[in-house]
Structure formats: structure tokens, C-alpha cells
Scaffold this active site. Structure first.
Site, PDB file in Angstrom:
ATOM      1  N   GLU A   1      -1.782  -5.991 -16.244  1.00  0.00           N
ATOM      2  CA  GLU A   1      -1.623  -4.972 -17.283  1.00  0.00           C
ATOM      3  C   GLU A   1      -0.646  -3.876 -16.881  1.00  0.00           C
ATOM      4  OE1 GLU A   1      -1.293  -4.087 -20.380  1.00  0.00           O
ATOM      5  OE2 GLU A   1      -3.308  -4.829 -20.755  1.00  0.00           O
TER       6      GLU A   1
ATOM      7  N   GLU B   1      11.695   3.064  -8.874  1.00  0.00           N
ATOM      8  CA  GLU B   1      11.361   1.883  -8.094  1.00  0.00           C
ATOM      9  C   GLU B   1      11.705   2.181  -6.641  1.00  0.00           C
ATOM     10  OE1 GLU B   1       9.851  -0.995  -8.819  1.00  0.00           O
ATOM     11  OE2 GLU B   1       9.521  -0.223 -10.819  1.00  0.00           O
TER      12      GLU B   1
ATOM     13  N   LYS C   1      10.865  -5.795 -17.604  1.00  0.00           N
ATOM     14  CA  LYS C   1       9.726  -5.533 -18.496  1.00  0.00           C
ATOM     15  C   LYS C   1       9.926  -6.243 -19.840  1.00  0.00           C
ATOM     16  CE  LYS C   1       8.355  -1.172 -16.444  1.00  0.00           C
ATOM     17  NZ  LYS C   1       8.693   0.255 -16.335  1.00  0.00           N
TER      18      LYS C   1
ATOM     19  N   PHE D   1       0.854  -1.188   0.000  1.00  0.00           N
ATOM     20  CA  PHE D   1       0.000   0.000   0.000  1.00  0.00           C
ATOM     21  C   PHE D   1       0.894   1.242   0.000  1.00  0.00           C
ATOM     22  CE2 PHE D   1      -3.375   2.779   1.924  1.00  0.00           C
ATOM     23  CZ  PHE D   1      -4.279   2.634   0.890  1.00  0.00           C
TER      24      PHE D   1
ATOM     25  N   GLY E   1       2.690   7.341 -14.075  1.00  0.00           N
ATOM     26  CA  GLY E   1       2.914   7.513 -12.631  1.00  0.00           C
ATOM     27  C   GLY E   1       1.965   6.608 -11.892  1.00  0.00           C
TER      28      GLY E   1
ATOM     29  N   LYS F   1       6.141  -6.688 -11.579  1.00  0.00           N
ATOM     30  CA  LYS F   1       6.657  -7.462 -12.723  1.00  0.00           C
ATOM     31  C   LYS F   1       7.305  -8.775 -12.287  1.00  0.00           C
ATOM     32  CE  LYS F   1       8.838  -3.614 -13.090  1.00  0.00           C
ATOM     33  NZ  LYS F   1       7.949  -2.596 -12.561  1.00  0.00           N
TER      34      LYS F   1
END
Ligand SMILES: NC(=O)c1ccc[n+]([C@@H]2O[C@H](COP(=O)([O-])OP(=O)(O)OC[C@H]3O[C@@H](n4cnc5c(N)ncnc54)[C@H](OP(=O)(O)O)[C@@H]3O)[C@@H](O)[C@H]2O)c1
Length: 343
Positions: A148, A208, A223, A11, A320, A124
Site C-alpha cells: 500500500e 528518494e 508509481k 532500516f 513522509g 515500488k
């Protein structure tokens, strides 16, 4: 009116942006889909956990520092314990990426799927390290595993290959998949030092959790590996991507490129070679006639090379946490649609 319950694991920037987006879209969700939601659990790394089957107050959870202070029930002993005990139709996994193993997110997702929750993630790690297992587990349990937002935030990348592009053969792709390094190179081109550019990127929430993930090319490599694994059907780990970050790019190199009318970009490529795929992440000078030249600031871009559409490009501007949150929301709607749960 169907009401769905949501568990949020992780969170931070993304989790909070998702709750703000849900609040903003709640009237539309009700009017368009007859759908309401409640948030029944939150787990973080260092800010505690909370579980409430009756639903947490969305405003309060955006303000509180330590989630255990909201608890009316005994504290879960671990994140896995929370996922096992908390009622939920969906689990949203947005903990920090672990490019080496995908853990602990894979365990979180496995547990949620076994409990017959849909899982949506922007992380990812589990996509590259657990894709085949998790997709199979989701199918076995009649649920969706969707991600997604893991590549290019809320821009439709994976879903484009589901319905709009049937029977397409993907030969490869070229792109700028890490907006943080693109922003840093742009700032350095405008005269900022490397350190100043990294701080600026951190201040707008586009790095990150550990910025070296971006700078050393890991984020771009993960990615690229995710696109190869999911869209090209060849399992690839980030460690198999030929990877160079941007630490070696100096102000002199940027000035030389500028004088020649070119720009440095961290470019991702993947090319199918027989049954295999070769993927690379490497800083390159790009010329003004390249579509990559105009991808500046925090924008990102991918161009897919397919048998039917030789160069299909998708640009995402100003990504973002908010755009990432939209990808999570779109996945949630698509999972419910796939189950025939939306009117
Ligand atoms: N930011 C973006 O725009 C963006 C875009 C695309 C994808 N993503 C992906 O989305 C994920 C979340 O990104 P973010 O920007 O929200 O990161 P963030 O702000 O660093 O938040 C990470 C959250 O995960 C929690 N966490 C850490 N370890 C955990 C664990 N073992 N179990 C459960 N929760 C844990 C953290 O809690 P504490 O703070 O208490 O440690 C924090 O609440 C990452 O995987 C990232 O790669 C982000």
C-alpha cells in the site's frame, strides 16, 4: 495472545518510523486485536545486520549505529542468508528503490515468500518489476504480498480497489504522485534556487535515497507504472512511461505561469487505449480550475477515472516516513485479517 515476529530489511527513514509507530500503537494492537510482536531481524546496506529469535529491544535498535554490535549470534553472510535463517511471520522490505530492475528487493521478497512469510513493502521497484511473479508466489504459499505504501504513502490506493470498489473498470488516472518535485517547484515559485529547494526537500526526508530519482521523474514514473500494472491489469515498466523531469523548469517559466495565474506541476496521467495503456509524466502548467492547482507543498493527489465513478479523487496531505509507516501497519493488519488471525 498471538505474537508475530517481524524481520525488517532496510532500516532507514521508513523502517525507523515503522518501529516508532508500532511502539505507539502497541497497546491498541493488544487491546483491539490481542496481538503482540517482536522484531527478530534487521538488515541494512552499510550499517550491519542483526538476528535475534528472542526479539530485539525496539528502543535500542532506534539508537544504535551499527546493528552487528547487537548480535549475540554469528553474523548472517548476506541479507538473503538473514531472511533464510531468521524466524519471521512478516518481512518488511524497505530498501532503496531500483527503478531499472527492482533488485535486490525482488530476491529478498521471493526468499521470504518461499519461507512462508507475509511480505509488506513501501518499495515500488518489486511492484513494477515483479508483481505477477510475487503475487503468484504469495498465493502458492498462502501468504500476502502487500504494498500500500508504494504509491502515496499510507493513503489507501490499492486497497480501495479491493473491497470498496468491486467490479469497477478503471479507464485511467491523473495526478501529482511525487510530493518531492511538487515541493521543489513550490519552493522555486517562492524564489528559492533549484539547489536550495532540493536541499530543503532532503532535510525533511521526502527525497528518494538518490534525489535524482525524484527530479528526473523516475519516482513518478515508477508509481504510474505500479498503478497501471496493478489496477489497470496491463504490465508496465517505468521505462515504458513517457517521462520528463523538472530540471528544465526555470525561474522565468515559473514567473510566466504565475503572471498568467497558473502553476507548474509534474503531472502523471494514464489512459486506456484499447488493450493498451499510455502513461506519461511531464511538467505542465495547470490552470486554477484544475484540481491539481491546489495541490501544493508536499501534498499529493490522484483522480481515478472509472466507468461508475467518473472522477474519484484522493488527496494526501503532508506525507513522509510516518504516513508511509502507517501504510505498512495497515498492510500488516490486513494480511492477518485475510488469514483469519485477528479476533
Ligand atoms: N521516505 C518515504 O517517505 C517513502 C515513502 C514511500 C515509499 N518509500 C520507499 O521506502 C523505501 C525506503 O525508503 P527510506 O526513505 O526509508 O530510505 P532510506 O532512509 O535511504 O533507507 C534505506 C534503507 O535500506 C538499507 N539498504 C540499502 N541497500 C540495502 C540492501 N541491498 N539490502 C538491505 N537493505 C539495504 C539502507 O541501509 P544503509 O543506510 O546502511 O545503506 C537503509 O537502512 C524506498 O524503497 C522508498 O522508495 C519511502
Amino acid at each position: 495472545m498471538p505474537e508475530i515476529s517481524l524481520i525488517l530489511v532496510g532500516f532507514g527513514n521508513v523502517g525507523k518510523a515503522f518501529v516508532r509507530l508500532l511502539q505507539r500503537k502497541s497497546d491498541l494492537l493488544r487491546d483491539r486485536y490481542d496481538l503482540t510482536y517482536r522484531i527478530t531481524g534487521i538488515a541494512t546496506g552499510r550499517h550491519g545486520m542483526v538476528m535475534d529469535p528472542d526479539g530485539l529491544d525496539p528502543q535500542k535498535i532506534l539508537e544504535v549505529e551499527d546493528f552487528s554490535t547487537l548480535s549475540r549470534l554469528p553474523q548472517p553472510s548476506s541479507v538473503i542468508d538473514l531472511i533464510q535463517r531468521c524466524p519471521g511471520d512478516f518481512m518488511f522490505e524497505n530498501s532503496p528503490v531500483n527503478h531499472e530492475t527492482g533488485q535486490p528487493a525482488i530476491d529478498h521478497i521471493r526468499t521470504a515468500l518461499q519461507r512462508k512469510m507475509h511480505v509488506v513493502t513501501a518499495n515500488k521497484g518489486p511492484v513494477v518489476h515483479g508483481y505477477h511473479e510475487l503475487i503468484a508466489l504469495a498465493a502458492e504459499n498462502g501468504r500476502s504480498f502487500l504494498f500500500e505504501s508504494a504509491v502515496m504513502d499510507g493513503a489507501p490506493i490499492f486497497s480501495v480497489f479491493r473491497e470498496p470498489l468491486p467490479l469497477t473498470e478503471l479507464h485511467g488516472f491523473t495526478g501529482i504522485l511525487n510530493s518531492c518535485t511538487n515541493f521543489i517547484l513550490g519552493m522555486m515559485d517562492e524564489g528559492k534556487s533549484f539547489e536550495e529547494a532540493v536541499s530543503l526537500a532532503q532535510s525533511i526526508g521526502i527525497t528518494e535515497t538518490d534525489p535524482s530519482e525524484d527530479i528526473d521523474g523516475w519516482d513518478a514514473a515508477v508509481k504510474a507504472a505500479a498503478l497501471v500494472t496493478v489496477l489497470m491489469g496491463v504490465p508496465m515498466k517505468p521505462q515504458q512511461v513517457d517521462r520528463t523531469g523538472i530540471r528544465s523548469i526555470t525561474p522565468i517559466m515559473l514567473a510566466e505561469a504565475r503572471a498568467a495565474g497558473e502553476r507548474w506541476k509534474l503531472v502523471c496521467t494514464a489512459v486506456r487505449e484499447g488493450d493498451d495503456v499510455h502513461a506519461r509524466v511531464v511538467p505542465q502548467r495547470v490552470r486554477p480550475d484544475s484540481p491539481l492547482f491546489a495541490i501544493n507543498g508536499t501534498n499529493s493527489y490522484v483522480q481515478f477515472h472509472t466507468d461508475v465513478l467518473p472522477g474519484l479523487g484522493i488527496i494526501e496531505s503532508d506525507p513522509g516516513p510516518e504516513t508511509t509507516a502507517y501504510g505498512l501497519l495497515a498492510d500488516m493488519i490486513n494480511a492477518l485479517r485475510a488469514k483469519g488471525m485477528l479476533k
